[in-house]
Design an enzyme around this catalytic site. Structure first.
Site, short mmCIF file in Angstrom:
data_model
loop_
_atom_site.label_atom_id
_atom_site.label_comp_id
_atom_site.label_asym_id
_atom_site.label_seq_id
_atom_site.Cartn_x
_atom_site.Cartn_y
_atom_site.Cartn_z
N THR A 1 -20.71 9.40 -3.97
CA THR A 1 -21.01 10.83 -3.90
C THR A 1 -20.44 11.38 -2.59
O THR A 1 -20.38 10.67 -1.58
CB THR A 1 -22.52 11.13 -3.98
OG1 THR A 1 -23.16 10.66 -2.78
CG2 THR A 1 -23.16 10.48 -5.19
N GLY A 2 -20.00 12.62 -2.62
CA GLY A 2 -19.46 13.25 -1.41
C GLY A 2 -18.22 12.54 -0.92
O GLY A 2 -18.05 12.31 0.28
N ALA A 3 -17.32 12.20 -1.84
CA ALA A 3 -16.11 11.46 -1.46
C ALA A 3 -14.97 12.41 -1.10
O ALA A 3 -13.83 11.96 -0.93
CB ALA A 3 -15.70 10.51 -2.57
N SER B 1 -14.73 14.16 1.66
CA SER B 1 -14.41 14.18 3.10
C SER B 1 -15.12 13.06 3.83
O SER B 1 -15.93 12.34 3.24
CB SER B 1 -14.77 15.54 3.71
OG SER B 1 -16.16 15.64 3.93
N GLY B 2 -14.80 12.95 5.11
CA GLY B 2 -15.52 12.05 6.02
C GLY B 2 -15.66 10.61 5.53
O GLY B 2 -14.71 9.99 5.04
N TYR C 1 -32.78 17.39 8.25
CA TYR C 1 -31.75 16.38 7.99
C TYR C 1 -32.26 14.99 8.34
O TYR C 1 -32.12 14.03 7.55
CB TYR C 1 -30.49 16.69 8.81
CG TYR C 1 -29.48 15.57 8.79
CD1 TYR C 1 -28.50 15.48 7.80
CD2 TYR C 1 -29.49 14.56 9.76
CE1 TYR C 1 -27.58 14.45 7.77
CE2 TYR C 1 -28.58 13.52 9.75
CZ TYR C 1 -27.62 13.46 8.75
OH TYR C 1 -26.71 12.42 8.73
#
Ligand code: LMG
Ligand code: NDP
Ligand code: PMR
Length: 400
Positions: free
Chosen positions: A93-95, A97-98, A275
Protein backbone atom coordinates in the site's frame (compact mmCIF):
# COMPACT_ATOMS: atom_id res chain seq x y z
CA UNK A 1 17.61 -18.25 -3.00
CA UNK A 2 15.58 -21.02 -1.54
CA UNK A 3 12.65 -18.77 -0.81
CA UNK A 4 12.09 -18.09 -4.43
CA UNK A 5 12.66 -21.53 -5.78
CA UNK A 6 9.89 -23.12 -3.84
CA UNK A 7 7.49 -25.29 -5.72
CA UNK A 8 3.96 -24.22 -6.38
CA UNK A 9 2.86 -27.54 -5.04
CA UNK A 10 1.94 -27.65 -1.37
CA UNK A 11 3.58 -31.05 -0.99
CA UNK A 12 6.95 -29.58 -1.83
CA UNK A 13 6.68 -26.37 0.16
CA UNK A 14 9.82 -25.80 2.13
CA UNK A 15 9.80 -24.64 5.70
CA UNK A 16 12.27 -22.15 7.03
CA UNK A 17 13.91 -22.07 10.37
CA UNK A 18 12.88 -19.37 12.81
CA UNK A 19 14.83 -16.20 12.04
CA UNK A 20 17.60 -15.17 14.34
CA UNK A 21 18.38 -11.63 15.28
CA UNK A 22 21.84 -10.94 14.06
CA UNK A 23 22.74 -8.13 16.29
CA UNK A 24 22.18 -7.11 19.82
CA UNK A 25 22.72 -3.40 19.41
CA UNK A 26 19.53 -1.67 20.39
CA UNK A 27 18.46 1.84 19.49
CA UNK A 28 16.43 2.26 22.61
CA UNK A 29 17.12 4.98 25.08
CA UNK A 30 15.09 6.46 27.87
CA UNK A 31 14.43 10.12 27.90
CA UNK A 32 11.74 11.06 30.30
CA UNK A 33 11.20 14.63 29.14
CA UNK A 34 7.64 15.82 29.02
CA UNK A 35 7.54 19.19 27.37
CA UNK A 36 4.40 21.00 26.43
CA UNK A 37 3.62 20.99 22.78
CA UNK A 38 2.95 24.72 22.64
CA UNK A 39 5.90 25.15 20.34
CA UNK A 40 3.61 24.05 17.60
CA UNK A 41 4.35 25.60 14.27
CA UNK A 42 2.10 28.53 13.63
CA UNK A 43 1.99 27.79 9.99
CA UNK A 44 -1.15 26.39 8.55
CA UNK A 45 -1.04 24.03 5.67
CA UNK A 46 -3.69 23.57 3.03
CA UNK A 47 -6.26 22.02 5.28
CA UNK A 48 -9.09 20.12 3.79
CA UNK A 49 -12.11 21.00 5.83
CA UNK A 50 -14.67 18.34 6.50
CA UNK A 51 -17.10 20.02 4.14
CA UNK A 52 -14.59 20.17 1.36
CA UNK A 53 -13.49 16.61 1.81
CA UNK A 54 -14.37 14.96 -1.43
CA UNK A 55 -13.85 11.57 -2.83
CA UNK A 56 -10.73 11.40 -4.90
CA UNK A 57 -11.53 11.69 -8.55
CA UNK A 58 -9.67 8.77 -9.86
CA UNK A 59 -10.11 6.80 -13.01
CA UNK A 60 -11.94 3.57 -12.45
CA UNK A 61 -9.71 0.84 -13.59
CA UNK A 62 -10.67 -2.64 -14.42
CA UNK A 63 -7.95 -4.95 -13.32
CA UNK A 64 -7.47 -7.80 -15.67
CA UNK A 65 -6.26 -11.07 -14.43
CA UNK A 66 -2.66 -11.64 -15.35
CA UNK A 67 -1.11 -14.95 -15.94
CA UNK A 68 0.91 -15.49 -12.81
CA UNK A 69 -1.09 -18.51 -11.86
CA UNK A 70 0.09 -21.69 -13.45
CA UNK A 71 -1.91 -23.50 -16.06
CA UNK A 72 -2.61 -27.23 -15.63
CA UNK A 73 -0.01 -28.05 -18.28
CA UNK A 74 2.64 -26.14 -16.44
CA UNK A 75 1.57 -27.71 -13.18
CA UNK A 76 2.06 -31.11 -14.64
CA UNK A 77 5.49 -30.20 -15.90
CA UNK A 78 6.29 -28.93 -12.47
CA UNK A 79 5.21 -32.15 -10.87
CA UNK A 80 7.54 -33.97 -13.17
CA UNK A 81 10.41 -31.69 -12.44
CA UNK A 82 9.49 -31.69 -8.74
CA UNK A 83 10.29 -28.01 -8.50
CA UNK A 84 9.19 -24.95 -10.39
CA UNK A 85 9.46 -21.26 -9.94
CA UNK A 86 6.64 -18.90 -9.43
CA UNK A 87 6.91 -15.26 -8.62
CA UNK A 88 5.75 -14.18 -5.20
CA UNK A 89 2.84 -11.77 -5.22
CA UNK A 90 3.11 -8.89 -2.81
CA UNK A 91 0.67 -6.04 -2.23
CA UNK A 92 2.33 -2.81 -1.08
CA UNK A 93 0.00 0.00 0.00
CA UNK A 94 1.19 3.54 -0.69
CA UNK A 95 3.74 2.40 -3.24
CA UNK A 96 3.53 5.67 -5.18
CA UNK A 97 6.28 7.36 -3.18
CA UNK A 98 8.89 7.12 -0.45
CA UNK A 99 9.37 3.82 1.32
CA UNK A 100 6.61 2.01 -0.56
CA UNK A 101 8.02 2.91 -3.95
CA UNK A 102 11.58 2.03 -2.92
CA UNK A 103 10.36 -1.33 -1.59
CA UNK A 104 8.38 -2.04 -4.76
CA UNK A 105 11.50 -1.28 -6.79
CA UNK A 106 13.78 -3.40 -4.63
CA UNK A 107 11.43 -6.40 -4.84
CA UNK A 108 10.53 -6.06 -8.53
CA UNK A 109 14.18 -5.74 -9.53
CA UNK A 110 14.95 -9.19 -8.20
CA UNK A 111 12.59 -10.60 -10.85
CA UNK A 112 11.18 -12.86 -8.16
CA UNK A 113 8.24 -10.72 -7.14
CA UNK A 114 5.20 -9.28 -8.79
CA UNK A 115 4.30 -6.12 -6.89
CA UNK A 116 0.72 -4.94 -6.67
CA UNK A 117 1.07 -1.24 -6.02
CA UNK A 118 -2.08 -0.35 -4.07
CA UNK A 119 -2.38 3.39 -4.46
CA UNK A 120 -4.93 6.18 -4.17
CA UNK A 121 -3.57 8.05 -7.18
CA UNK A 122 -3.38 5.65 -10.08
CA UNK A 123 -1.59 7.96 -12.50
CA UNK A 124 0.95 9.10 -9.93
CA UNK A 125 1.74 5.48 -9.13
CA UNK A 126 2.15 4.54 -12.79
CA UNK A 127 4.47 7.49 -13.35
CA UNK A 128 6.43 6.71 -10.20
CA UNK A 129 6.90 3.08 -11.22
CA UNK A 130 8.13 4.16 -14.66
CA UNK A 131 10.39 6.88 -13.32
CA UNK A 132 12.30 4.49 -11.06
CA UNK A 133 12.44 1.89 -13.81
CA UNK A 134 10.37 -0.93 -12.35
CA UNK A 135 10.10 -3.56 -15.09
CA UNK A 136 6.60 -3.48 -16.56
CA UNK A 137 5.97 -7.18 -16.18
CA UNK A 138 6.80 -7.05 -12.47
CA UNK A 139 4.11 -4.69 -11.24
CA UNK A 140 0.42 -3.86 -11.44
CA UNK A 141 -1.11 -0.67 -10.11
CA UNK A 142 -4.47 -1.08 -8.42
CA UNK A 143 -6.57 1.65 -6.96
CA UNK A 144 -6.89 1.78 -3.15
CA UNK A 145 -7.93 4.73 -1.03
CA UNK A 146 -7.46 3.71 2.57
CA UNK A 147 -9.50 6.70 3.70
CA UNK A 148 -12.66 5.00 2.44
CA UNK A 149 -13.95 1.60 3.56
CA UNK A 150 -15.85 1.29 0.27
CA UNK A 151 -12.60 1.71 -1.60
CA UNK A 152 -10.86 -0.86 0.59
CA UNK A 153 -13.64 -3.37 -0.09
CA UNK A 154 -13.58 -2.57 -3.82
CA UNK A 155 -9.82 -3.10 -3.88
CA UNK A 156 -10.15 -6.48 -2.19
CA UNK A 157 -12.85 -7.52 -4.68
CA UNK A 158 -10.69 -6.40 -7.61
CA UNK A 159 -7.69 -8.22 -6.24
CA UNK A 160 -9.67 -11.43 -5.80
CA UNK A 161 -10.99 -11.08 -9.36
CA UNK A 162 -7.44 -10.89 -10.64
CA UNK A 163 -7.01 -14.51 -9.66
CA UNK A 164 -3.58 -13.95 -8.20
CA UNK A 165 -2.57 -15.74 -5.06
CA UNK A 166 -1.55 -13.39 -2.24
CA UNK A 167 1.75 -14.21 -0.59
CA UNK A 168 2.68 -11.02 1.26
CA UNK A 169 0.72 -7.92 2.27
CA UNK A 170 2.63 -4.80 3.24
CA UNK A 171 0.65 -2.09 5.03
CA UNK A 172 2.89 0.89 4.34
CA UNK A 173 0.76 3.91 3.37
CA UNK A 174 0.36 6.72 5.85
CA UNK A 175 -0.52 10.36 6.25
CA UNK A 176 1.05 12.79 8.71
CA UNK A 177 -0.65 16.12 9.43
CA UNK A 178 1.60 17.88 11.94
CA UNK A 179 0.48 21.44 11.21
CA UNK A 180 -3.26 20.86 11.00
CA UNK A 181 -5.21 23.00 13.45
CA UNK A 182 -8.47 21.19 12.95
CA UNK A 183 -9.09 17.52 12.27
CA UNK A 184 -10.04 16.27 8.84
CA UNK A 185 -11.94 13.06 8.26
CA UNK A 186 -12.14 9.95 6.14
CA UNK A 187 -15.14 9.20 3.92
CA UNK A 188 -16.58 7.25 6.85
CA UNK A 189 -16.09 10.10 9.30
CA UNK A 190 -12.99 9.05 11.24
CA UNK A 191 -10.08 11.36 12.01
CA UNK A 192 -7.90 11.11 8.89
CA UNK A 193 -4.55 9.92 10.32
CA UNK A 194 -5.91 7.10 12.46
CA UNK A 195 -8.66 6.43 9.90
CA UNK A 196 -6.13 5.94 7.09
CA UNK A 197 -3.06 4.57 8.82
CA UNK A 198 -4.86 2.24 11.22
CA UNK A 199 -8.53 1.62 10.37
CA UNK A 200 -8.09 1.40 6.58
CA UNK A 201 -5.23 -1.05 7.00
CA UNK A 202 -7.08 -2.98 9.70
CA UNK A 203 -10.01 -3.60 7.36
CA UNK A 204 -7.72 -4.40 4.43
CA UNK A 205 -5.69 -6.93 6.43
CA UNK A 206 -8.75 -8.61 7.86
CA UNK A 207 -10.35 -8.96 4.43
CA UNK A 208 -7.17 -10.36 2.89
CA UNK A 209 -6.21 -12.71 5.72
CA UNK A 210 -8.00 -15.64 4.13
CA UNK A 211 -6.13 -15.09 0.85
CA UNK A 212 -2.81 -15.08 2.68
CA UNK A 213 -3.84 -18.22 4.50
CA UNK A 214 -4.66 -19.93 1.21
CA UNK A 215 -1.28 -19.10 -0.31
CA UNK A 216 1.03 -22.03 -0.98
CA UNK A 217 4.09 -19.81 -0.95
CA UNK A 218 6.81 -21.06 1.39
CA UNK A 219 6.69 -17.98 3.60
CA UNK A 220 3.59 -15.83 3.71
CA UNK A 221 3.71 -12.59 5.60
CA UNK A 222 1.66 -9.64 6.78
CA UNK A 223 3.83 -6.63 7.48
CA UNK A 224 2.66 -3.38 9.07
CA UNK A 225 5.09 -0.44 9.09
CA UNK A 226 5.56 1.00 12.60
CA UNK A 227 7.86 3.71 13.89
CA UNK A 228 10.27 4.76 16.58
CA UNK A 229 8.22 7.91 17.24
CA UNK A 230 5.34 5.78 18.54
CA UNK A 231 7.66 4.12 21.04
CA UNK A 232 8.17 6.10 24.23
CA UNK A 233 11.09 3.90 25.28
CA UNK A 234 13.23 5.91 22.83
CA UNK A 235 14.48 9.50 22.67
CA UNK A 236 12.58 10.09 19.44
CA UNK A 237 9.40 8.82 21.07
CA UNK A 238 9.77 11.41 23.81
CA UNK A 239 9.70 14.44 21.55
CA UNK A 240 6.35 16.05 22.28
CA UNK A 241 3.56 15.37 21.63
CA UNK A 242 4.00 11.77 22.77
CA UNK A 243 1.90 8.86 21.61
CA UNK A 244 -0.69 7.79 24.14
CA UNK A 245 -3.87 5.83 23.47
CA UNK A 246 -5.16 6.26 27.02
CA UNK A 247 -8.15 4.03 27.66
CA UNK A 248 -9.25 4.28 24.00
CA UNK A 249 -12.35 6.26 24.92
CA UNK A 250 -12.12 8.52 21.85
CA UNK A 251 -11.79 5.53 19.55
CA UNK A 252 -14.80 3.88 21.19
CA UNK A 253 -16.65 7.14 20.62
CA UNK A 254 -15.96 6.91 16.88
CA UNK A 255 -13.21 9.56 16.40
CA UNK A 256 -15.77 11.67 14.64
CA UNK A 257 -15.19 15.01 16.32
CA UNK A 258 -18.98 15.28 16.58
CA UNK A 259 -19.98 15.00 20.23
CA UNK A 260 -16.80 12.97 20.66
CA UNK A 261 -13.09 13.50 20.43
CA UNK A 262 -11.19 12.97 17.16
CA UNK A 263 -8.30 11.57 19.24
CA UNK A 264 -8.00 7.97 20.45
CA UNK A 265 -7.41 9.02 24.06
CA UNK A 266 -10.35 11.40 24.00
CA UNK A 267 -8.20 14.56 24.09
CA UNK A 268 -7.92 17.70 21.98
CA UNK A 269 -6.95 17.29 18.33
CA UNK A 270 -3.20 17.19 17.68
CA UNK A 271 -2.11 16.02 14.24
CA UNK A 272 1.40 14.92 15.23
CA UNK A 273 0.02 12.95 18.16
CA UNK A 274 -2.70 11.37 16.00
CA UNK A 275 0.02 10.07 13.64
CA UNK A 276 2.11 8.66 16.49
CA UNK A 277 -1.00 7.09 18.03
CA UNK A 278 -1.78 5.51 14.66
CA UNK A 279 1.69 3.96 14.58
CA UNK A 280 1.12 2.50 18.06
CA UNK A 281 -2.12 1.01 16.67
CA UNK A 282 -0.16 -0.47 13.75
CA UNK A 283 2.34 -2.13 16.09
CA UNK A 284 -0.38 -3.39 18.47
CA UNK A 285 -2.39 -4.75 15.53
CA UNK A 286 0.56 -6.74 14.23
CA UNK A 287 0.99 -8.42 17.63
CA UNK A 288 -2.72 -9.13 18.00
CA UNK A 289 -2.73 -10.76 14.54
CA UNK A 290 0.21 -12.84 15.69
CA UNK A 291 -1.55 -13.97 18.86
CA UNK A 292 -4.82 -14.77 17.09
CA UNK A 293 -3.65 -16.27 13.82
CA UNK A 294 0.01 -17.26 13.65
CA UNK A 295 -0.34 -20.80 14.89
CA UNK A 296 -3.39 -21.60 12.82
CA UNK A 297 -2.28 -19.94 9.57
CA UNK A 298 1.55 -20.07 9.69
CA UNK A 299 1.53 -16.50 8.47
CA UNK A 300 4.45 -14.41 9.71
CA UNK A 301 3.22 -11.15 11.23
CA UNK A 302 5.84 -8.43 11.55
CA UNK A 303 6.34 -4.72 12.05
CA UNK A 304 9.40 -2.56 11.65
CA UNK A 305 11.06 0.79 12.03
CA UNK A 306 13.00 1.25 8.78
CA UNK A 307 15.08 4.22 10.01
CA UNK A 308 14.44 7.92 9.62
CA UNK A 309 13.77 8.47 5.91
CA UNK A 310 13.82 12.23 6.30
CA UNK A 311 13.32 13.05 2.61
CA UNK A 312 10.01 11.33 1.86
CA UNK A 313 6.62 12.83 1.11
CA UNK A 314 5.54 12.07 4.68
CA UNK A 315 6.67 15.54 5.69
CA UNK A 316 4.88 17.33 2.84
CA UNK A 317 2.49 19.04 5.27
CA UNK A 318 5.27 20.24 7.54
CA UNK A 319 6.58 23.81 7.40
CA UNK A 320 9.29 24.48 4.78
CA UNK A 321 11.91 25.23 7.46
CA UNK A 322 11.35 21.81 8.99
CA UNK A 323 11.65 20.12 5.62
CA UNK A 324 14.91 21.96 5.03
CA UNK A 325 16.51 21.23 8.43
CA UNK A 326 15.12 17.80 9.20
CA UNK A 327 17.33 15.76 6.80
CA UNK A 328 20.66 17.33 7.92
CA UNK A 329 19.52 17.12 11.55
CA UNK A 330 18.90 13.40 11.20
CA UNK A 331 22.03 12.84 9.11
CA UNK A 332 24.57 14.70 11.20
CA UNK A 333 23.09 15.03 14.69
CA UNK A 334 20.93 12.01 15.50
CA UNK A 335 22.55 9.80 12.82
CA UNK A 336 19.16 8.14 12.46
CA UNK A 337 18.90 9.07 8.77
CA UNK A 338 18.47 6.43 6.12
CA UNK A 339 18.00 6.93 2.38
CA UNK A 340 14.80 5.86 0.66
CA UNK A 341 16.77 3.23 -1.21
CA UNK A 342 18.29 1.74 1.92
CA UNK A 343 14.94 1.79 3.74
CA UNK A 344 13.37 0.07 0.74
CA UNK A 345 16.00 -2.67 0.95
CA UNK A 346 15.17 -3.11 4.63
CA UNK A 347 11.46 -3.49 4.09
CA UNK A 348 12.13 -5.78 1.10
CA UNK A 349 14.19 -7.90 3.49
CA UNK A 350 11.23 -8.21 5.87
CA UNK A 351 9.14 -9.27 2.86
CA UNK A 352 11.45 -11.89 1.45
CA UNK A 353 14.51 -12.73 3.55
CA UNK A 354 14.35 -16.39 4.62
CA UNK A 355 16.05 -15.38 7.89
CA UNK A 356 13.24 -13.04 8.89
CA UNK A 357 10.38 -15.49 9.18
CA UNK A 358 9.89 -15.13 12.91
CA UNK A 359 6.40 -13.89 13.69
CA UNK A 360 5.39 -11.18 16.18
CA UNK A 361 8.65 -9.26 15.75
CA UNK A 362 9.27 -5.51 15.51
CA UNK A 363 12.39 -5.27 13.33
CA UNK A 364 14.94 -2.49 13.42
CA UNK A 365 18.44 -2.04 11.99
CA UNK A 366 21.65 -1.06 13.71
CA UNK A 367 24.41 1.23 12.48
CA UNK A 368 25.83 -1.53 10.30
CA UNK A 369 22.42 -2.01 8.74
CA UNK A 370 21.95 -5.42 10.33
CA UNK A 371 18.47 -6.30 11.43
CA UNK A 372 17.61 -7.05 15.04
CA UNK A 373 14.48 -7.75 17.05
CA UNK A 374 13.72 -4.49 18.78
CA UNK A 375 11.83 -3.87 21.98
CA UNK A 376 8.54 -2.04 21.83
CA UNK A 377 7.46 0.49 24.46
CA UNK A 378 5.22 -0.58 27.33
CA UNK A 379 2.13 0.76 25.63
CA UNK A 380 3.02 -0.60 22.17
CA UNK A 381 3.40 -4.10 23.65
CA UNK A 382 0.38 -4.02 25.97
CA UNK A 383 -1.56 -7.19 25.11
CA UNK A 384 -4.72 -6.07 26.87
CA UNK A 385 -4.73 -2.79 24.96
CA UNK A 386 -4.11 -4.67 21.72
CA UNK A 387 -7.14 -6.84 22.35
CA UNK A 388 -9.33 -3.87 23.18
CA UNK A 389 -8.06 -1.97 20.12
CA UNK A 390 -8.86 -4.99 17.94
CA UNK A 391 -12.40 -5.29 19.28
CA UNK A 392 -13.23 -1.60 18.92
CA UNK A 393 -11.64 -1.44 15.46
CA UNK A 394 -13.69 -4.44 14.33
CA UNK A 395 -16.85 -2.56 15.21
CA UNK A 396 -15.73 0.67 13.57
CA UNK A 397 -14.87 -0.98 10.24
CA UNK A 398 -18.12 -2.97 10.24
CA UNK A 399 -16.73 -6.45 10.86
CA UNK A 400 -18.42 -7.00 14.21
C1 LMG B 1 6.23 19.28 17.33
O1 LMG B 1 7.25 20.05 17.80
C2 LMG B 1 5.66 20.04 16.17
O2 LMG B 1 5.00 21.15 16.66
C3 LMG B 1 4.68 19.18 15.45
O3 LMG B 1 4.28 19.86 14.32
C4 LMG B 1 5.31 17.85 15.13
O4 LMG B 1 6.32 18.03 14.19
C5 LMG B 1 5.88 17.21 16.36
O5 LMG B 1 6.90 15.28 17.22
C6 LMG B 1 6.53 15.90 16.06
O6 LMG B 1 6.80 18.07 16.94
C7 LMG B 1 8.14 19.44 18.61
C8 LMG B 1 9.12 20.52 18.91
C9 LMG B 1 9.24 20.55 20.36
O7 LMG B 1 10.36 20.25 18.28
C10 LMG B 1 10.73 21.10 17.33
O8 LMG B 1 9.95 21.84 16.82
C11 LMG B 1 12.14 21.06 16.95
C12 LMG B 1 12.84 22.29 17.32
C13 LMG B 1 13.77 22.06 18.40
C14 LMG B 1 14.70 23.17 18.64
C15 LMG B 1 15.99 22.72 19.11
C16 LMG B 1 17.09 23.65 18.94
C17 LMG B 1 17.47 23.93 17.54
C18 LMG B 1 18.87 23.69 17.23
C19 LMG B 1 19.12 23.71 15.76
C20 LMG B 1 19.65 22.44 15.22
C21 LMG B 1 19.24 22.21 13.80
C22 LMG B 1 18.32 21.09 13.62
C23 LMG B 1 16.88 21.47 13.51
C24 LMG B 1 16.01 20.26 13.40
C25 LMG B 1 14.59 20.53 13.20
C26 LMG B 1 13.80 19.33 13.20
C27 LMG B 1 13.96 18.45 14.31
O9 LMG B 1 10.48 20.17 20.70
C28 LMG B 1 10.85 20.52 21.90
O10 LMG B 1 10.09 20.73 22.77
C29 LMG B 1 12.29 20.68 21.96
C30 LMG B 1 12.97 19.68 22.77
C31 LMG B 1 12.60 18.30 22.54
C32 LMG B 1 12.98 17.45 23.68
C33 LMG B 1 13.48 16.16 23.33
C34 LMG B 1 14.92 15.98 23.23
C35 LMG B 1 15.87 17.00 23.69
C36 LMG B 1 17.22 16.84 23.11
C37 LMG B 1 18.27 16.42 24.04
C38 LMG B 1 19.60 16.21 23.46
C39 LMG B 1 19.70 15.27 22.35
C40 LMG B 1 20.78 15.59 21.40
C41 LMG B 1 20.32 16.09 20.10
C42 LMG B 1 20.39 17.54 19.93
C43 LMG B 1 19.21 18.11 19.28
C44 LMG B 1 19.09 19.59 19.15
C45 LMG B 1 20.16 20.28 18.41
P1 NDP C 1 5.28 9.01 1.79
O1 NDP C 1 4.37 10.16 2.03
O2 NDP C 1 6.37 9.17 0.81
O3 NDP C 1 4.42 7.74 1.37
C1 NDP C 1 3.17 7.51 1.89
C2 NDP C 1 2.33 6.77 0.89
O4 NDP C 1 1.03 6.55 1.44
C3 NDP C 1 2.13 7.54 -0.42
O5 NDP C 1 2.26 6.64 -1.47
C4 NDP C 1 0.71 8.03 -0.30
O6 NDP C 1 0.06 8.21 -1.54
C5 NDP C 1 0.08 6.87 0.45
N1 NDP C 1 -1.21 7.23 1.01
C6 NDP C 1 -1.52 8.24 1.82
N2 NDP C 1 -2.84 8.25 2.06
C7 NDP C 1 -3.37 7.20 1.41
C8 NDP C 1 -4.68 6.70 1.25
N3 NDP C 1 -5.72 7.30 1.80
N4 NDP C 1 -4.86 5.60 0.50
C9 NDP C 1 -3.82 5.00 -0.11
N5 NDP C 1 -2.56 5.44 -0.01
C10 NDP C 1 -2.34 6.54 0.74
O7 NDP C 1 5.84 8.60 3.23
P2 NDP C 1 6.86 7.46 3.68
O8 NDP C 1 7.32 6.68 2.54
O9 NDP C 1 7.85 8.09 4.58
O10 NDP C 1 5.92 6.57 4.61
C11 NDP C 1 5.74 5.20 4.40
C12 NDP C 1 5.57 4.50 5.74
O11 NDP C 1 6.77 4.60 6.48
C13 NDP C 1 4.48 5.06 6.63
O12 NDP C 1 3.78 4.01 7.21
C14 NDP C 1 5.25 5.82 7.68
O13 NDP C 1 4.53 5.89 8.87
C15 NDP C 1 6.47 4.96 7.81
N6 NDP C 1 7.63 5.56 8.42
C16 NDP C 1 8.27 6.60 7.80
C17 NDP C 1 9.39 7.16 8.37
C18 NDP C 1 10.10 8.28 7.75
O14 NDP C 1 11.05 8.73 8.35
N7 NDP C 1 9.72 8.76 6.58
C19 NDP C 1 9.91 6.64 9.63
C20 NDP C 1 9.17 5.54 10.18
C21 NDP C 1 8.08 5.02 9.57
P3 NDP C 1 0.31 9.51 -2.49
O15 NDP C 1 1.58 9.26 -3.21
O16 NDP C 1 -0.88 9.48 -3.37
O17 NDP C 1 0.36 10.68 -1.59
MG1 PMR D 1 12.82 13.06 15.61
C1 PMR D 1 17.65 10.43 18.61
C2 PMR D 1 17.20 10.15 17.55
C3 PMR D 1 16.01 10.56 16.82
C4 PMR D 1 15.46 9.77 15.85
C5 PMR D 1 15.95 8.42 15.40
C6 PMR D 1 14.33 10.47 15.33
C7 PMR D 1 13.48 9.94 14.36
N1 PMR D 1 14.20 11.67 15.98
C8 PMR D 1 15.23 11.77 16.90
C9 PMR D 1 15.45 12.84 17.77
C10 PMR D 1 14.76 14.06 17.77
N2 PMR D 1 13.73 14.39 16.96
C11 PMR D 1 15.05 15.20 18.64
C12 PMR D 1 16.14 15.23 19.65
C13 PMR D 1 14.15 16.19 18.30
C14 PMR D 1 14.01 17.54 18.92
C15 PMR D 1 14.85 18.50 18.27
C16 PMR D 1 13.33 15.66 17.24
C17 PMR D 1 12.32 16.37 16.63
C18 PMR D 1 11.48 15.83 15.65
C19 PMR D 1 10.36 16.45 15.02
C20 PMR D 1 9.87 17.84 15.22
N3 PMR D 1 11.58 14.54 15.16
C21 PMR D 1 10.57 14.35 14.30
C22 PMR D 1 9.82 15.50 14.20
C23 PMR D 1 8.76 15.22 13.28
O1 PMR D 1 7.87 15.96 12.91
C24 PMR D 1 8.86 13.78 12.87
C25 PMR D 1 7.70 13.08 13.50
O2 PMR D 1 7.58 12.96 14.67
O3 PMR D 1 6.80 12.55 12.71
C26 PMR D 1 5.76 11.85 13.38
C27 PMR D 1 10.14 13.30 13.49
C28 PMR D 1 10.83 12.10 13.42
N4 PMR D 1 11.93 11.82 14.19
C29 PMR D 1 12.40 10.59 13.85
C30 PMR D 1 11.54 10.03 12.86
C31 PMR D 1 11.70 8.67 12.24
C32 PMR D 1 10.60 10.96 12.58
C33 PMR D 1 9.62 10.75 11.46
C34 PMR D 1 8.36 10.28 11.77
C35 PMR D 1 7.92 8.87 11.83
O4 PMR D 1 7.51 8.32 10.84
O5 PMR D 1 7.89 8.31 12.90
Amino acid sequence: MALHTASILPSTVSIYKEGKSNSSLKETAFFGVSLSSNLKAEFSSSLISRKNLRKKELPLVTIKAQTATTSPAIKQAATEEKKTLRKGNVIVTGASSGLGLATAKALAETGKWHVIMACRNFLKAEKAAKSVGIPKENYTVMHLDLASFDSVRQFVDNFKLSGRPLDVLVCNAAVYLPTAKEPTFTADGFELSVGTNHLGHFLLSRLLLEDLKQSDYPSKRLIIVGSITGNTNTLAGNVPPKANLGDLRGLSGGLSGVNSSPMIDGGEFDGAKAYKDSKVCNMLTMQEFHRRFHEETEITFASLYPGCIATTGLFREHIPLFRLLFPPFQKYITKGYVSEEEAGQRLAQVVSDPNLTKSGVYWSWNKNSSSFENQLSKEASDAEKARKLWEISEKLVGLA
